[in-house]
Design a protein around this motif. Structure first.
Motif, PDB file in Angstrom:
ATOM      1  N   TYR A  24      27.433  56.787 -12.026  1.00 39.73           N
ATOM      2  CA  TYR A  24      26.776  56.294 -13.226  1.00 39.73           C
ATOM      3  C   TYR A  24      27.726  55.399 -14.015  1.00 39.73           C
ATOM      4  O   TYR A  24      28.922  55.683 -14.123  1.00 39.73           O
ATOM      5  N   ALA A  25      27.174  54.320 -14.579  1.00 40.49           N
ATOM      6  CA  ALA A  25      27.905  53.457 -15.505  1.00 40.49           C
ATOM      7  C   ALA A  25      27.217  53.562 -16.853  1.00 40.49           C
ATOM      8  O   ALA A  25      26.148  52.994 -17.068  1.00 40.49           O
ATOM      9  N   GLY A  26      27.816  54.329 -17.754  1.00 43.28           N
ATOM     10  CA  GLY A  26      27.210  54.544 -19.065  1.00 43.28           C
ATOM     11  C   GLY A  26      27.666  53.497 -20.067  1.00 43.28           C
ATOM     12  O   GLY A  26      28.858  53.220 -20.191  1.00 43.28           O
TER      13      GLY A  26
ATOM     14  N   SER B 171      27.051  62.598 -22.372  1.00 43.57           N
ATOM     15  CA  SER B 171      25.617  62.516 -22.076  1.00 43.57           C
ATOM     16  C   SER B 171      25.343  62.405 -20.586  1.00 43.57           C
ATOM     17  O   SER B 171      24.369  62.969 -20.071  1.00 43.57           O
ATOM     18  N   LEU B 172      26.206  61.677 -19.862  1.00 49.89           N
ATOM     19  CA  LEU B 172      25.957  61.463 -18.436  1.00 49.89           C
ATOM     20  C   LEU B 172      26.139  62.737 -17.623  1.00 49.89           C
ATOM     21  O   LEU B 172      25.381  63.007 -16.683  1.00 49.89           O
ATOM     22  N   VAL B 173      27.146  63.545 -17.956  1.00 46.87           N
ATOM     23  CA  VAL B 173      27.306  64.831 -17.269  1.00 46.87           C
ATOM     24  C   VAL B 173      26.172  65.764 -17.666  1.00 46.87           C
ATOM     25  O   VAL B 173      25.587  66.452 -16.819  1.00 46.87           O
ATOM     26  N   SER B 174      25.814  65.769 -18.945  1.00 44.63           N
ATOM     27  CA  SER B 174      24.738  66.646 -19.418  1.00 44.63           C
ATOM     28  C   SER B 174      23.368  66.232 -18.884  1.00 44.63           C
ATOM     29  O   SER B 174      22.428  67.033 -18.923  1.00 44.63           O
ATOM     30  N   TYR B 175      23.259  65.025 -18.402  1.00 47.86           N
ATOM     31  CA  TYR B 175      22.010  64.531 -17.801  1.00 47.86           C
ATOM     32  C   TYR B 175      21.500  65.493 -16.726  1.00 47.86           C
ATOM     33  O   TYR B 175      20.290  65.689 -16.563  1.00 47.86           O
ATOM     34  N   HIS B 176      22.418  66.114 -15.993  1.00 40.64           N
ATOM     35  CA  HIS B 176      22.026  67.040 -14.914  1.00 40.64           C
ATOM     36  C   HIS B 176      22.269  68.496 -15.288  1.00 40.64           C
ATOM     37  O   HIS B 176      22.382  69.355 -14.410  1.00 40.64           O
ATOM     38  N   ARG B 177      22.324  68.779 -16.566  1.00 43.84           N
ATOM     39  CA  ARG B 177      22.575  70.139 -17.042  1.00 43.84           C
ATOM     40  C   ARG B 177      21.555  71.119 -16.463  1.00 43.84           C
ATOM     41  O   ARG B 177      20.346  70.863 -16.464  1.00 43.84           O
ATOM     42  N   ASN B 178      22.054  72.241 -15.928  1.00 48.04           N
ATOM     43  CA  ASN B 178      21.208  73.314 -15.381  1.00 48.04           C
ATOM     44  C   ASN B 178      20.292  72.834 -14.262  1.00 48.04           C
ATOM     45  O   ASN B 178      19.169  73.319 -14.112  1.00 48.04           O
ATOM     46  N   GLU B 179      20.774  71.884 -13.462  1.00 47.65           N
ATOM     47  CA  GLU B 179      19.999  71.392 -12.321  1.00 47.65           C
ATOM     48  C   GLU B 179      20.699  71.759 -11.007  1.00 47.65           C
ATOM     49  O   GLU B 179      21.917  71.969 -10.963  1.00 47.65           O
TER      50      GLU B 179
ATOM     51  N   SER C  70      30.283  58.191 -23.397  1.00 49.28           N
ATOM     52  CA  SER C  70      28.997  58.465 -22.740  1.00 49.28           C
ATOM     53  C   SER C  70      29.131  59.495 -21.627  1.00 49.28           C
ATOM     54  O   SER C  70      28.119  59.979 -21.108  1.00 49.28           O
ATOM     55  N   GLU C  71      30.365  59.849 -21.264  1.00 47.06           N
ATOM     56  CA  GLU C  71      30.596  60.929 -20.295  1.00 47.06           C
ATOM     57  C   GLU C  71      29.864  62.199 -20.712  1.00 47.06           C
ATOM     58  O   GLU C  71      29.303  62.916 -19.865  1.00 47.06           O
TER      59      GLU C  71
ATOM     60  N   VAL D 133      31.154  57.545 -14.468  1.00 48.95           N
ATOM     61  CA  VAL D 133      31.042  58.987 -14.240  1.00 48.95           C
ATOM     62  C   VAL D 133      30.532  59.206 -12.825  1.00 48.95           C
ATOM     63  O   VAL D 133      29.544  58.582 -12.413  1.00 48.95           O
ATOM     64  N   VAL D 134      31.216  60.068 -12.095  1.00 55.00           N
ATOM     65  CA  VAL D 134      30.832  60.363 -10.716  1.00 55.00           C
ATOM     66  C   VAL D 134      30.633  61.868 -10.567  1.00 55.00           C
ATOM     67  O   VAL D 134      31.442  62.664 -11.066  1.00 55.00           O
TER      68      VAL D 134
END
Length: 425
Positions: A250-252, A231-239, A228-229, A283-284
């Motif tokens: 985050y705990a995925g 998706s969790l890193v990509s959660y803030h993609r281009n932000e 899930s790393e 993920v931090v």
């Protein structure tokens, strides 16, 4: 991905990282392509400026001057087209080369080629001693009707399995216990998309080197995640994140998929190496600060150790060597839990610091106190992965009568059940 300015200024350091990590990245070619891009871009800019100047002056010129300007304009157009086509090719090559450049290992990372060169940091727990002939996890699980491999293999292929009965509940209990532990420490629980675009895999560094390990869905141009790393890193993609909100924890919780390419004939019995598994991932996302990143690394490593200690599973922690830390990692610790049937400590967790490697690829930044935009640092560590963690749990907690004692911390998730016993016949 490193900053190109850093690569230009420190080519020898980058080349050493390539060699130490046993990777194949042509830094000399990258720098040559980078130089040619800058030169070609400058030539394109000069021609465009000349073309624009000609266009502005055409109307006021005499006929002969306009004709000469037209000839020159057509020549510029032809030259520009050739230069721009070449520049596009150079940029494609540059992008591909940049994806192969590794992070620089932290100073404490030991030089080495493989697992044997990892440096043990500490051990915790007492290894179990049995006054009966212990069984391996498959014998235990099959005896308790917790798992069925043959029926899964006949229609899903090798490395497939069913969890059944209390096996399902035990896996759910472990995952929920770990989530509760992390939530209590400020982590946000998240379930994530299991199918992602190629850009997410590239952005988190799992591609281009990991294509062979990922399951692909070609009709939709998607890939199944191995953690899930992604998706969790990509959660803030281009932000651009707010400084006050960092670090984000985050705990995925997700199902994960890995092809296990290159492992034919290895670990074929049991649940150690399977294609599909459940995982809770830490993920931090933090500031671009080396000292803070190191502190966060040991924080999430400590979370894992606290989980294993609560489960009363003996483990050891090892600092991974340069040949084991991969493309993006700056430092990595592996946590290995004792598995009696394998007569050794075997990897169950992996804790990594990646600095801005993923953030540069994924475009994740924050604005510092002085207003400067900086790339965030990212870290990750396994919270728990099942069914692999079931191996030490079943084997260490087994009893002579074939039953398994439930660890104390898991009993609240299993209606205070103390043992999983054989089914009545």
């Amino acid at each position: 991905m490193l900053d190109i300015q850093y690569i230009r200024s420190h080519p020898d350091i980058v080349k050493k990282a390539v060699a130490d990590k046993l990777l194949n990245s042509d830094i000399d070619r990258l720098l040559e392509v980078d130089r040619r891009i800058r030169e070609t871009t400058a030539a394109v800019d000069r021609l465009r400026a000349e073309r624009n100047k000609l266009s502005r002056n055409m109307s006021g010129e005499a006929r002969t001057a306009r004709e000469a300007a037209g000839v020159r304009g057509r020549a510029i157009k032809t030259k520009l087209a050739a230069l721009e086509e070449g520049l596009a090719g150079l940029k494609r090559e540059y992008d591909g080369l940049m994806l192969t450049v590794p992070s620089i290992p932290a100073p404490e990372v030991p030089l080495g080629k493989g697992e044997a060169d990892n440096v043990e940091i500490r051990r915790w727990g007492t290894l179990p001693r049995f006054d009966f002939a212990p069984r391996d996890h498959m014998a235990i699980a099959e005896g308790l009707d917790l798992v069925d491999v043959p029926r899964a293999v006949k229609f899903a292929g090798s490395r497939s399995y069913f969890l059944k009965n209390e096996g399902v509940l035990l896996e759910m209990a472990i995952c929920r216990f770990v989530l509760d532990q992390l939530i209590a420490k400020g982590f946000t629980p998240v379930t994530v998309p299991l199918m992602v675009k190629e850009s997410a895999m590239l952005g988190t560094g799992y591609f281009p080197l990991g294509y062979e390990q990922a399951y692909r869905i070609p009709e939709d141009e998607l890939f199944l995640i191995g953690t899930s790393e992604v998706s969790l890193v990509s959660y803030h993609r281009n932000e651009v994140l707010n400084l006050e909100e960092l670090p984000r924890r985050y705990a995925g919780y997700s199902t994960c998929f890995r092809r296990e390419a290159g492992t034919y004939g290895k670990d074929t019995r049991g649940l150690y190496r399977v294609h599909q598994f459940q995982k809770v991932e830490q993920v931090v996302i933090g500031r671009a600060d080396d000292a803070e990143a190191e502190r966060l690394h040991y924080e999430i490593l400590g979370n894992t150790e606290a989980i294993l200690q609560a489960l009363e599973l003996p483990y050891r922690v090892a600092l991974a060597c340069t040949g084991e830390i991969g493309l993006g990692q700056v430092r990595k610790h592996e946590v290995e839990t004792w598995m009696p049937s394998r007569n050794g400590y075997c990897e169950t967790h992996s804790c990594s610091t990646l600095n801005d490697f993923q953030a540069r690829r994924s475009g994740i930044r924050y604005r510092d106190e002085d207003g400067t935009l900086r790339y965030v640092y990212t870290l990750n560590n396994t919270g728990i992965a099942s069914p692999r963690i079931l191996i030490p749990l079943l084997e260490i907690y087994q009893n002579e009568d074939g039953s398994v004692t439930v660890p104390r911390v898991l009993r609240p998730y299993l209606n205070q059940r103390e043992k999983i016993g054989p089914k009545p016949r």
